[in-house]
Design a protein around this motif. Structure first.
Motif, PDB file in Angstrom:
ATOM      1  N   PHE A 136      72.024  -3.208  35.434  1.00 55.20           N
ATOM      2  CA  PHE A 136      73.255  -3.612  34.762  1.00 55.20           C
ATOM      3  C   PHE A 136      74.342  -3.965  35.776  1.00 55.20           C
ATOM      4  CE2 PHE A 136      77.516  -2.297  33.440  1.00 55.20           C
ATOM      5  CZ  PHE A 136      77.738  -3.208  32.413  1.00 55.20           C
ATOM      6  N   LEU A 137      74.466  -3.159  36.825  1.00 57.76           N
ATOM      7  CA  LEU A 137      75.485  -3.404  37.843  1.00 57.76           C
ATOM      8  C   LEU A 137      75.213  -4.701  38.604  1.00 57.76           C
ATOM      9  CD1 LEU A 137      76.082   0.188  39.261  1.00 57.76           C
ATOM     10  CD2 LEU A 137      77.666  -1.204  37.906  1.00 57.76           C
ATOM     11  N   ILE A 138      73.946  -4.996  38.863  1.00 58.36           N
ATOM     12  CA  ILE A 138      73.597  -6.245  39.544  1.00 58.36           C
ATOM     13  C   ILE A 138      73.953  -7.438  38.655  1.00 58.36           C
ATOM     14  CG2 ILE A 138      71.683  -7.651  40.422  1.00 58.36           C
ATOM     15  CD1 ILE A 138      70.315  -5.022  41.248  1.00 58.36           C
ATOM     16  N   LEU A 139      73.603  -7.341  37.381  1.00 63.57           N
ATOM     17  CA  LEU A 139      73.952  -8.405  36.433  1.00 63.57           C
ATOM     18  C   LEU A 139      75.471  -8.554  36.333  1.00 63.57           C
ATOM     19  CD1 LEU A 139      71.424  -7.729  33.507  1.00 63.57           C
ATOM     20  CD2 LEU A 139      71.253  -9.412  35.345  1.00 63.57           C
ATOM     21  N   SER A 140      76.176  -7.440  36.383  1.00 63.00           N
ATOM     22  CA  SER A 140      77.640  -7.455  36.304  1.00 63.00           C
ATOM     23  C   SER A 140      78.248  -8.199  37.489  1.00 63.00           C
ATOM     24  CB  SER A 140      78.194  -6.028  36.264  1.00 63.00           C
ATOM     25  OG  SER A 140      77.779  -5.352  35.103  1.00 63.00           O
ATOM     26  N   MET A 141      77.662  -7.988  38.671  1.00 64.12           N
ATOM     27  CA  MET A 141      78.165  -8.662  39.879  1.00 64.12           C
ATOM     28  C   MET A 141      78.014 -10.176  39.750  1.00 64.12           C
ATOM     29  SD  MET A 141      76.642  -6.097  42.806  1.00 64.12           S
ATOM     30  CE  MET A 141      77.048  -7.220  44.145  1.00 64.12           C
ATOM     31  N   LYS A 176      66.456   5.939  33.491  1.00 60.54           N
ATOM     32  CA  LYS A 176      67.809   5.485  33.134  1.00 60.54           C
ATOM     33  C   LYS A 176      68.569   4.899  34.311  1.00 60.54           C
ATOM     34  CE  LYS A 176      68.220   9.084  29.588  1.00 60.54           C
ATOM     35  NZ  LYS A 176      68.974  10.303  29.184  1.00 60.54           N
ATOM     36  N   MET A 177      68.466   5.528  35.456  1.00 61.50           N
ATOM     37  CA  MET A 177      69.214   5.075  36.614  1.00 61.50           C
ATOM     38  C   MET A 177      68.844   3.651  37.017  1.00 61.50           C
ATOM     39  SD  MET A 177      71.632   5.784  38.666  1.00 61.50           S
ATOM     40  CE  MET A 177      71.862   7.577  38.605  1.00 61.50           C
ATOM     41  N   MET A 178      67.569   3.311  36.901  1.00 62.02           N
ATOM     42  CA  MET A 178      67.130   1.970  37.269  1.00 62.02           C
ATOM     43  C   MET A 178      67.803   0.923  36.383  1.00 62.02           C
ATOM     44  SD  MET A 178      63.308   0.271  37.228  1.00 62.02           S
ATOM     45  CE  MET A 178      63.292   0.126  35.423  1.00 62.02           C
ATOM     46  N   PHE A 179      67.901   1.199  35.092  1.00 64.86           N
ATOM     47  CA  PHE A 179      68.508   0.246  34.163  1.00 64.86           C
ATOM     48  C   PHE A 179      70.022   0.147  34.364  1.00 64.86           C
ATOM     49  CE2 PHE A 179      64.450   0.911  32.126  1.00 64.86           C
ATOM     50  CZ  PHE A 179      64.153  -0.364  31.630  1.00 64.86           C
ATOM     51  N   VAL A 180      70.637   1.234  34.793  1.00 64.53           N
ATOM     52  CA  VAL A 180      72.071   1.196  35.113  1.00 64.53           C
ATOM     53  C   VAL A 180      72.300   0.331  36.354  1.00 64.53           C
ATOM     54  CG1 VAL A 180      74.049   2.553  35.897  1.00 64.53           C
ATOM     55  CG2 VAL A 180      72.621   3.409  34.037  1.00 64.53           C
ATOM     56  N   VAL A 181      71.435   0.470  37.343  1.00 70.50           N
ATOM     57  CA  VAL A 181      71.539  -0.335  38.565  1.00 70.50           C
ATOM     58  C   VAL A 181      71.340  -1.814  38.241  1.00 70.50           C
ATOM     59  CG1 VAL A 181      70.468  -0.861  40.785  1.00 70.50           C
ATOM     60  CG2 VAL A 181      70.844   1.521  40.116  1.00 70.50           C
ATOM     61  N   ILE A 203      73.680  -9.132  25.696  1.00 65.49           N
ATOM     62  CA  ILE A 203      72.494  -8.676  24.962  1.00 65.49           C
ATOM     63  C   ILE A 203      71.822  -7.519  25.700  1.00 65.49           C
ATOM     64  CG2 ILE A 203      70.150  -9.318  24.248  1.00 65.49           C
ATOM     65  CD1 ILE A 203      71.280 -12.150  23.706  1.00 65.49           C
ATOM     66  N   TYR A 204      71.746  -7.637  27.039  1.00 61.35           N
ATOM     67  CA  TYR A 204      71.142  -6.568  27.844  1.00 61.35           C
ATOM     68  C   TYR A 204      71.925  -5.272  27.671  1.00 61.35           C
ATOM     69  CZ  TYR A 204      69.609  -3.883  31.901  1.00 61.35           C
ATOM     70  OH  TYR A 204      69.129  -2.890  32.710  1.00 61.35           O
ATOM     71  N   PHE A 205      73.247  -5.366  27.729  1.00 63.47           N
ATOM     72  CA  PHE A 205      74.089  -4.176  27.575  1.00 63.47           C
ATOM     73  C   PHE A 205      73.882  -3.520  26.216  1.00 63.47           C
ATOM     74  CE2 PHE A 205      78.152  -2.504  25.892  1.00 63.47           C
ATOM     75  CZ  PHE A 205      78.286  -1.400  26.719  1.00 63.47           C
ATOM     76  N   VAL A 206      73.899  -4.309  25.160  1.00 62.38           N
ATOM     77  CA  VAL A 206      73.714  -3.773  23.803  1.00 62.38           C
ATOM     78  C   VAL A 206      72.322  -3.167  23.661  1.00 62.38           C
ATOM     79  CG1 VAL A 206      73.564  -4.373  21.347  1.00 62.38           C
ATOM     80  CG2 VAL A 206      75.377  -5.369  22.769  1.00 62.38           C
ATOM     81  N   ALA A 207      71.326  -3.843  24.239  1.00 64.26           N
ATOM     82  CA  ALA A 207      69.936  -3.378  24.116  1.00 64.26           C
ATOM     83  C   ALA A 207      69.736  -2.021  24.791  1.00 64.26           C
ATOM     84  CB  ALA A 207      68.987  -4.408  24.724  1.00 64.26           C
ATOM     85  N   LEU A 220      87.704  -4.699  34.738  1.00 55.13           N
ATOM     86  CA  LEU A 220      87.887  -3.559  33.834  1.00 55.13           C
ATOM     87  C   LEU A 220      86.862  -3.573  32.708  1.00 55.13           C
ATOM     88  CD1 LEU A 220      89.567  -1.098  32.928  1.00 55.13           C
ATOM     89  CD2 LEU A 220      91.062  -2.701  31.693  1.00 55.13           C
ATOM     90  N   GLN A 221      86.581  -4.762  32.158  1.00 54.05           N
ATOM     91  CA  GLN A 221      85.608  -4.865  31.079  1.00 54.05           C
ATOM     92  C   GLN A 221      84.223  -4.386  31.531  1.00 54.05           C
ATOM     93  OE1 GLN A 221      86.662  -5.679  27.908  1.00 54.05           O
ATOM     94  NE2 GLN A 221      88.576  -5.509  29.054  1.00 54.05           N
ATOM     95  N   ILE A 222      83.884  -4.706  32.784  1.00 51.75           N
ATOM     96  CA  ILE A 222      82.596  -4.257  33.330  1.00 51.75           C
ATOM     97  C   ILE A 222      82.587  -2.745  33.498  1.00 51.75           C
ATOM     98  CG2 ILE A 222      81.138  -4.306  35.396  1.00 51.75           C
ATOM     99  CD1 ILE A 222      82.027  -7.234  35.772  1.00 51.75           C
TER     100      ILE A 222
END
Length: 229
Positions: free
Chosen positions: A148-153, A141-146, A124-128, A213-215
């Motif tokens: 995303f990476l933390i959530l991905s980990m 933007k950079m903060m939200f990308v970071v 949901i976060y990714f789509v949002a 890869l999906q991440i």
């Protein structure tokens, strides 16, 4: 410029790890196709009965079991406590695959539910943020990308642990099950186990890389949107 550099590094990592992990999904499918081993596996009970026997062996008889001939992959659904078995009746891999899903059912309930809930939040976060980027209403933007990476980990750590744990143990559970059923000779059981080992040698690396890869694909999408919008 920052997003271009991140995008290039991401592509380099994807290609580099594909080589390191020797990612070959086609080879994995080919290993799973063995007429001789398929014939050896025919003496074992149908998928539903086999699943029930595994669950009884594991001391967990509360799981619901459903067989779906149209499904491409078997899975354990933690929220409904159900094992969904795909169309694998004719494949020798079913002996290990069903063991794998049954092992999921006895993993930490806390981890299983966390994985289910967090995976949905993560998606949901990714789509949002993709939507917010497209409509140009996402600040910093950079903060939200970071983020995303933390959530991905977190997503990767939990998901890969659950899969690796079940994949590694399934081989031994399947071997023990066949020995107890005593429907095959020791040589036939060993041949089937050797088939499982070949699958696992390639499969465990492929699955680990696949989740990664999906991440990375999601990250590339985000980076692209950040750059374009």
């Amino acid at each position: 410029m920052d997003f271009i550099i991140i995008g290039i590094l991401t592509l380099i990592v994807i290609v580099g790890l594909k080589y390191v992990f020797d990612y070959k999904m086609k080879e994995l499918k080919h290993i799973g196709e063995d007429k001789e081993l398929d014939d050896l596996a025919k003496v074992y009970p149908n998928n539903i009965d086999m699943c029930k026997e595994y669950l009884k062996k594991l001391g967990n008889d509360t799981v619901k079991i459903e067989e779906n001939q149209g499904a491409q992959a078997s899975l354990y659904i933690a929220v409904t406590n159900k094992i969904l078995i795909a169309n694998i009746q004719k494949s020798y891999t079913r002996i290990q695959t069903i063991a794998h899903e049954c092992l999921h059912s006895i993993q930490s309930r806390k981890l299983l539910l966390f994985n289910f809930i967090f995976s949905n939040i993560y998606l949901i976060y990714f789509v949002a943020i993709c939507g917010l980027l497209i409509f140009k209403v996402l600040p910093n933007k950079m903060m939200f990308v970071v983020i995303f990476l933390i959530l991905s980990m977190v997503y990767y750590m939990v998901r890969v642990f659950l899969e690796n744990d079940a994949m590694i143990k399934a081989r031994f559970l399947a071997k023990e099950y066949m020995e107890e059923k005593n429907l095959s000779s020791n040589e036939e059981i060993q041949n089937l186990v050797n088939g499982f080992d070949k699958i696992n040698t390639v499969g465990i690396k492929c699955i680990n890389y696949y989740f990664f890869l999906q991440i990375m694909i999601k990250l590339i999408i985000l980076i692209t949107l950040c750059f374009v919008f």
